[in-house]
Design a protein around this motif. Structure first.
Motif, PDB file in Angstrom:
ATOM      1  N   VAL A  37       0.844  -1.200   0.000  1.00  8.90           N
ATOM      2  CA  VAL A  37       0.000   0.000   0.000  1.00  8.90           C
ATOM      3  C   VAL A  37       0.877   1.247   0.000  1.00  8.90           C
ATOM      4  N   VAL A  38       1.922   1.227   0.836  1.00 10.45           N
ATOM      5  CA  VAL A  38       2.818   2.383   0.951  1.00 10.45           C
ATOM      6  C   VAL A  38       3.470   2.708  -0.398  1.00 10.45           C
ATOM      7  N   THR A  39       3.825   1.671  -1.160  1.00 14.45           N
ATOM      8  CA  THR A  39       4.470   1.910  -2.455  1.00 14.45           C
ATOM      9  C   THR A  39       3.448   2.113  -3.571  1.00 14.45           C
ATOM     10  N   GLY A  40       2.170   2.082  -3.224  1.00 18.14           N
ATOM     11  CA  GLY A  40       1.140   2.345  -4.220  1.00 18.14           C
ATOM     12  C   GLY A  40       0.800   1.163  -5.114  1.00 18.14           C
ATOM     13  N   LYS A  41       1.271  -0.041  -4.750  1.00 16.39           N
ATOM     14  CA  LYS A  41       0.975  -1.237  -5.552  1.00 16.39           C
ATOM     15  C   LYS A  41      -0.450  -1.701  -5.342  1.00 16.39           C
ATOM     16  N   ARG A  42      -0.952  -1.434  -4.126  1.00 16.78           N
ATOM     17  CA  ARG A  42      -2.275  -1.904  -3.769  1.00 16.78           C
ATOM     18  C   ARG A  42      -3.067  -0.759  -3.152  1.00 16.78           C
ATOM     19  N   PRO A  43      -4.359  -0.635  -3.508  1.00 14.20           N
ATOM     20  CA  PRO A  43      -5.175   0.404  -2.867  1.00 14.20           C
ATOM     21  C   PRO A  43      -5.423   0.034  -1.407  1.00 14.20           C
ATOM     22  N   PHE A  44      -5.641   1.033  -0.588  1.00 12.76           N
ATOM     23  CA  PHE A  44      -5.902   0.799   0.821  1.00 12.76           C
ATOM     24  C   PHE A  44      -7.400   0.675   1.050  1.00 12.76           C
ATOM     25  N   VAL A  45      -7.826  -0.478   1.566  1.00 15.20           N
ATOM     26  CA  VAL A  45      -9.236  -0.736   1.825  1.00 15.20           C
ATOM     27  C   VAL A  45      -9.406  -1.170   3.272  1.00 15.20           C
ATOM     28  N   ASN A  46     -10.258  -0.465   3.992  1.00 17.56           N
ATOM     29  CA  ASN A  46     -10.520  -0.735   5.405  1.00 17.56           C
ATOM     30  C   ASN A  46     -12.027  -0.994   5.530  1.00 17.56           C
ATOM     31  N   GLU A  47     -12.395  -2.266   5.363  1.00 17.12           N
ATOM     32  CA  GLU A  47     -13.796  -2.614   5.100  1.00 17.12           C
ATOM     33  C   GLU A  47     -14.297  -3.661   6.090  1.00 17.12           C
ATOM     34  N   TYR A  48     -15.564  -3.563   6.446  1.00 14.38           N
ATOM     35  CA  TYR A  48     -16.163  -4.488   7.406  1.00 14.38           C
ATOM     36  C   TYR A  48     -17.476  -5.053   6.896  1.00 14.38           C
ATOM     37  N   TYR A  49     -17.743  -6.280   7.327  1.00 18.43           N
ATOM     38  CA  TYR A  49     -19.000  -6.955   7.026  1.00 18.43           C
ATOM     39  C   TYR A  49     -19.942  -6.779   8.199  1.00 18.43           C
ATOM     40  N   ASP A  50     -21.207  -6.571   7.903  1.00 14.67           N
ATOM     41  CA  ASP A  50     -22.219  -6.589   8.967  1.00 14.67           C
ATOM     42  C   ASP A  50     -23.551  -7.009   8.358  1.00 14.67           C
ATOM     43  N   GLU A  51     -24.547  -7.150   9.226  1.00 16.14           N
ATOM     44  CA  GLU A  51     -25.862  -7.571   8.742  1.00 16.14           C
ATOM     45  C   GLU A  51     -26.937  -6.655   9.293  1.00 16.14           C
ATOM     46  N   LEU A  52     -27.854  -6.236   8.408  1.00 21.23           N
ATOM     47  CA  LEU A  52     -29.045  -5.516   8.858  1.00 21.23           C
ATOM     48  C   LEU A  52     -30.115  -6.578   9.087  1.00 21.23           C
ATOM     49  N   VAL A  53     -30.651  -6.635  10.307  1.00 22.35           N
ATOM     50  CA  VAL A  53     -31.626  -7.670  10.664  1.00 22.35           C
ATOM     51  C   VAL A  53     -32.979  -7.013  10.876  1.00 22.35           C
ATOM     52  N   PHE A  54     -33.961  -7.435  10.106  1.00 24.43           N
ATOM     53  CA  PHE A  54     -35.309  -6.871  10.199  1.00 24.43           C
ATOM     54  C   PHE A  54     -36.235  -7.908  10.828  1.00 24.43           C
ATOM     55  N   GLN A  55     -36.781  -7.557  12.007  1.00 29.95           N
ATOM     56  CA  GLN A  55     -37.711  -8.443  12.719  1.00 29.95           C
ATOM     57  C   GLN A  55     -39.132  -8.038  12.353  1.00 29.95           C
ATOM     58  N   GLU A  56     -39.910  -8.989  11.877  1.00 28.17           N
ATOM     59  CA  GLU A  56     -41.317  -8.735  11.565  1.00 28.17           C
ATOM     60  C   GLU A  56     -41.522  -7.466  10.740  1.00 28.17           C
ATOM     61  N   PRO A  57     -40.863  -7.361   9.607  1.00 27.10           N
ATOM     62  CA  PRO A  57     -41.109  -6.179   8.770  1.00 27.10           C
ATOM     63  C   PRO A  57     -42.538  -6.218   8.220  1.00 27.10           C
ATOM     64  N   SER A  58     -43.056  -5.053   7.851  1.00 28.72           N
ATOM     65  CA  SER A  58     -44.388  -5.016   7.238  1.00 28.72           C
ATOM     66  C   SER A  58     -44.336  -5.826   5.947  1.00 28.72           C
ATOM     67  N   GLU A  59     -45.511  -6.245   5.484  1.00 27.18           N
ATOM     68  CA  GLU A  59     -45.546  -7.109   4.301  1.00 27.18           C
ATOM     69  C   GLU A  59     -44.969  -6.405   3.075  1.00 27.18           C
ATOM     70  N   SER A  60     -45.300  -5.107   2.942  1.00 26.33           N
ATOM     71  CA  SER A  60     -44.809  -4.378   1.765  1.00 26.33           C
ATOM     72  C   SER A  60     -43.302  -4.156   1.839  1.00 26.33           C
ATOM     73  N   PHE A  61     -42.805  -3.895   3.083  1.00 27.96           N
ATOM     74  CA  PHE A  61     -41.366  -3.694   3.215  1.00 27.96           C
ATOM     75  C   PHE A  61     -40.620  -5.014   3.016  1.00 27.96           C
ATOM     76  N   ALA A  62     -41.222  -6.109   3.483  1.00 28.98           N
ATOM     77  CA  ALA A  62     -40.609  -7.434   3.277  1.00 28.98           C
ATOM     78  C   ALA A  62     -40.443  -7.713   1.788  1.00 28.98           C
ATOM     79  N   GLN A  63     -41.433  -7.267   1.009  1.00 32.31           N
ATOM     80  CA  GLN A  63     -41.337  -7.455  -0.451  1.00 32.31           C
ATOM     81  C   GLN A  63     -40.146  -6.683  -1.019  1.00 32.31           C
ATOM     82  N   LEU A  64     -39.965  -5.453  -0.531  1.00 34.84           N
ATOM     83  CA  LEU A  64     -38.821  -4.651  -0.989  1.00 34.84           C
ATOM     84  C   LEU A  64     -37.506  -5.321  -0.580  1.00 34.84           C
TER      85      LEU A  64
END
Ligand code: SLL
Length: 146
Positions: A115-142
């Motif tokens: 990264v320092v020599t510019g060979k690779r881009p710097f990426v600082n990335e994380y995984y997560d999950e959005l959890v929807f409990q009992e969404p409305s029927e229309s929102f569940a469709q979306l």
């Protein structure tokens, strides 16, 4: 008797920042890096099928430091010299769904030689999950449309 199946929908997301050193410190404002902070889906599907907007709250040294992004891609590109905590708020198309608030530490400086020599881009990335409990029927469709 009909057993009720609870509805839970999980949307995997990636969030984080990329950064690139200018090569030298800019005289006019002391900035050293160009960076981008973003929220997106894991597989790059368009999350605006269920996300209405995303707010990135930057450090107060930035003009208009509350950046509201109203369409995809949900990201902010900026330049700067320092690292800081960014508050991210995701708003959903169903106004009854509470916005989700979390934090990302903007990282600019890497010790990785590639990264320092510019060979690779710097990426600082994380995984997560959005959890929807009992969404409305229309929102569940979306939610299920991607
Ligand atoms: C630090 N606590 O001292 C941190 C603050 C602030 C970053 C970092 C420039 C903003 C501008 C910028 O990079 N601010 O010039 O608009 O390291």
């Amino acid at each position: 008797f009909e057993p009720r199946v609870p509805v839970v929908i999980v949307k995997p997301i990636l969030y984080g920042n990329t950064a690139k050193h200018f090569g030298s410190k800019r005289d006019s404002d002391g900035h050293t890096h160009r960076w981008t902070i973003y929220v997106r889906s894991l597989n790059n599907d368009d999350i605006s099928t269920y996300v209405s907007r995303v707010q990135f709250r930057l450090h107060e040294t930035y003009p208009n430091h509350n950046r509201m992004i109203n369409q995809a891609p949900f990201e902010v590109e900026e330049s700067g010299w320092g690292e800081f905590e960014i508050q991210i708020t995701i708003f959903f198309l169903d106004p009854n769904e509470k916005p989700v608030i979390f934090y990302h530490h903007l990282k600019l400086f890497s010790t990785d030689p590639e990264v320092v020599t510019g060979k690779r881009p710097f990426v600082n990335e994380y995984y997560d999950e959005l959890v929807f409990q009992e969404p409305s029927e229309s929102f569940a469709q979306l939610l299920n449309s991607t």
